[in-house]
Design an enzyme around this catalytic site. Sequence first.
Site, PDB file in Angstrom:
ATOM      1  N   ASP A 273     -89.952 -48.429  22.403  1.00  0.00           N
ATOM      2  CA  ASP A 273     -89.535 -47.143  21.872  1.00  0.00           C
ATOM      3  C   ASP A 273     -89.764 -46.106  22.977  1.00  0.00           C
ATOM      4  O   ASP A 273     -90.344 -46.401  24.021  1.00  0.00           O
ATOM      5  CB  ASP A 273     -90.304 -46.816  20.586  1.00  0.00           C
ATOM      6  CG  ASP A 273     -89.536 -45.818  19.734  1.00  0.00           C
ATOM      7  OD1 ASP A 273     -89.756 -45.757  18.519  1.00  0.00           O
ATOM      8  OD2 ASP A 273     -88.674 -45.097  20.305  1.00  0.00           O
ATOM      9  N   TRP A 274     -89.326 -44.882  22.703  1.00  0.00           N
ATOM     10  CA  TRP A 274     -89.315 -43.843  23.746  1.00  0.00           C
ATOM     11  C   TRP A 274     -90.713 -43.638  24.351  1.00  0.00           C
ATOM     12  O   TRP A 274     -91.589 -43.078  23.706  1.00  0.00           O
ATOM     13  CB  TRP A 274     -88.830 -42.526  23.136  1.00  0.00           C
ATOM     14  CG  TRP A 274     -88.743 -41.402  24.113  1.00  0.00           C
ATOM     15  CD1 TRP A 274     -89.762 -40.774  24.754  1.00  0.00           C
ATOM     16  CD2 TRP A 274     -87.548 -40.767  24.583  1.00  0.00           C
ATOM     17  NE1 TRP A 274     -89.292 -39.799  25.584  1.00  0.00           N
ATOM     18  CE2 TRP A 274     -87.947 -39.765  25.507  1.00  0.00           C
ATOM     19  CE3 TRP A 274     -86.197 -40.937  24.327  1.00  0.00           C
ATOM     20  CZ2 TRP A 274     -87.028 -38.943  26.159  1.00  0.00           C
ATOM     21  CZ3 TRP A 274     -85.294 -40.106  24.982  1.00  0.00           C
ATOM     22  CH2 TRP A 274     -85.700 -39.145  25.890  1.00  0.00           C
TER      23      TRP A 274
END
Length: 734
Positions: A273-274
């Site tokens: 994820d980011w």
Amino acid sequence: MSNTLLIAQSTMEQEIDALLAKMTLEEKIGQMNLYSGFYDATGPAPEGGSAATKYEHLRKGWVGAMLNVRGAEETRKLQEIVVNESRLGIPLIFGLDVIHGQKTLAPVPLAEAASWDMELIKKSAAIAANEAAAEGVHWTFAPMVDISYDPRWGRVMEGGGEDPYLGAKIATARVKGFQGDDLSSTTTIAACAKHFAGYGFAEAGRDYNTVDVGTYTLYNRVFPPFKAAVDAGVKTFMNGFHLLNGEPVTGSARLQREILKGKWGFDGFVVSDWGSVAEMIAHGHAKDSTHASQIGVKAGSDMDMASGSYLKNLVGLVKDGKIDEANIDEAVRRILKVKMELGLFDDPYKYSDLEREKERIYHPDHQAGVLEMAKKSIVLLKNEGNLLPLSKNQKGIVVIGDLADDKNSPLGSWRLASENNTAVSVLEGIDAITKEYQFVQGPKVFLEASFLQHVKINETDNNGMKEAVEAAKNAEVVVMVLGEHGFMSGESRSRTNIDLPGLQLKLLKEVYKVNQNVVLVLMNGRPLALPWEAENIPSILETWQLGSQSGNAIAQVLFGDENPSGKLPMTFPRSVGQVPIYYNAYSTGRPVNKEGNVFWSHYADEENSPLYAFGHGLSYTTFNYSDLNINANDSKNIQVSVTITNSGSRAGEEVVQLYLHDPVSTLVRPVKELKGFQKIALEPGASLTVSFTLTDKELGLYNRDYEWVVEAGEFRVMVGGSSEKGLTGSFEIE
Ligand code: GLC
């Protein structure tokens, strides 16, 4: 797998081997590096992630993928740099959060889940893919399949609700809708099952917070939608920001290598994820960026989103012998395979086609498709005295509430590529049916709203209250459109208070004092606590955030062109104090108050029961259930049938739900579990016998060793129109 497919696969493997053999270590690691584009931040800006750096890295072949780049023109421009100027010209894959549509938006996923209509959900994802692919997108970061019981968590709007069986069906429908039968087609995109695993159990409903669930819950409630996505052929997975049982999921070899790529045989790639690779430092799991990169690769996180850690550290780690180059090759192989399946090596520009973009975006067929989806997602929570549907000749309609005129909130918060104020508002929808109504805004609710900040809400200024009450006084019927702003739910929008925000409840009470003919139209991205509303307001419609065609769908239900057929995919609590509250809970050892004393499982100040239960939803007609029949002669194929009759005066649809309970089990089973549903349409007076087949798949559960077990003994069955009540029966298996 057919011969042709086998040949294609082995040819592809050979092509990948040949390409890998040519790649330098830097170029391989470049494929594992995903940069954000220049338009949207969907997370904290990466260090040194300026546009200038990226162009240089693109030319060096140090970027394998980008997100948040939008449009045929922009994607083509960046693709040309990589294909024409980098040494090997390996095309970029462009990803985007196409959560429920690109430009033409469908209802938010939680709303779609309320339709219980898998064909429609699949079609909705196909529309999203069609428009995304026309705007140069190859890959969506959807479906989010996180089960959650907690409406304080803003991301419930993005998932399929609280139930693993329904969630698994929805995951399958969405993956197949996005990916279609041919990933190389310019109408389909690669999907991404996220966030693996357990993100929806964030403690206290606070986003990004710790998750601590036992294996029983992990295997039997969290995993099923993810496993369904793998079985549906999902091409990518995304891990998450959270700690699961003491280990950041981004660094979990148990999850990503043992379960996902091992037991489940997943052959796509895992994207972080980011920034979640680098965030393992903040978690207290990695010493520094180098250590985080080592953990991530070893754990099977194939691609690093927006942290730049892999690009910065992996070359050194391989050269120092701290990571086998074989780990790098395995990750790159998975990434190249998806790019090949998308057809990007045949034609890197095939999705960046200006003509097709013009022709596809906002296509009337897409608008019609999302309107159908929106209508079927609306849930009629209450309709005392059948105040609904309104007659089209109804006089004296007064519509009150900020949200009635809001063309933005119905688009929800995950609408990166859409355009502001493109939803049909409730007023516009009503206008299309009748001009005979008066609109009064009432006190302003939402003072300021943006994607990157919290919505500012009016808590004190009653200006407009008097006008609203005055208008309501003389009305035949009052339609109150109340709820949340579109940016009040979604990522990092957790709330401790899930009442109607601001002065809305006060406005509703003031109006109700002068006119009890009130229809409450709710517009919200999460279950809300509505005890006073449920007690007093005669008709309540749950309309969620229905996307581009929101107002038309709501108006068609209000005026009876559409008979509402939605059912709640998530429990509505009486109070936030009950959370987490969910239908498939366990009995406890003290479920009832036997001796009239306090020593049983309950609250001193609130009921145990929910305000509205999972599976609840009314219709403008009524359905009668009869003749429940169970045939358990073959314990491998138990047949259950029931007859449903439309006992009302108008056609309607009903979601027939089958729940199971095993009253005696080594691992205690929930008091009921959804194990089958069918959405049927019936004309007035018509009947239909619906059948379900129960096999080991429905009867069993995972034990602590992740083995599927079916225990002999009695099983109880309930079939009805909600999880609360239905016809009951039982059977025994040996
Ligand atoms: C976000 C979300 C994830 C999304 C990604 C890219 O922070 O957690 O679901 O796909 O970053 O925007």
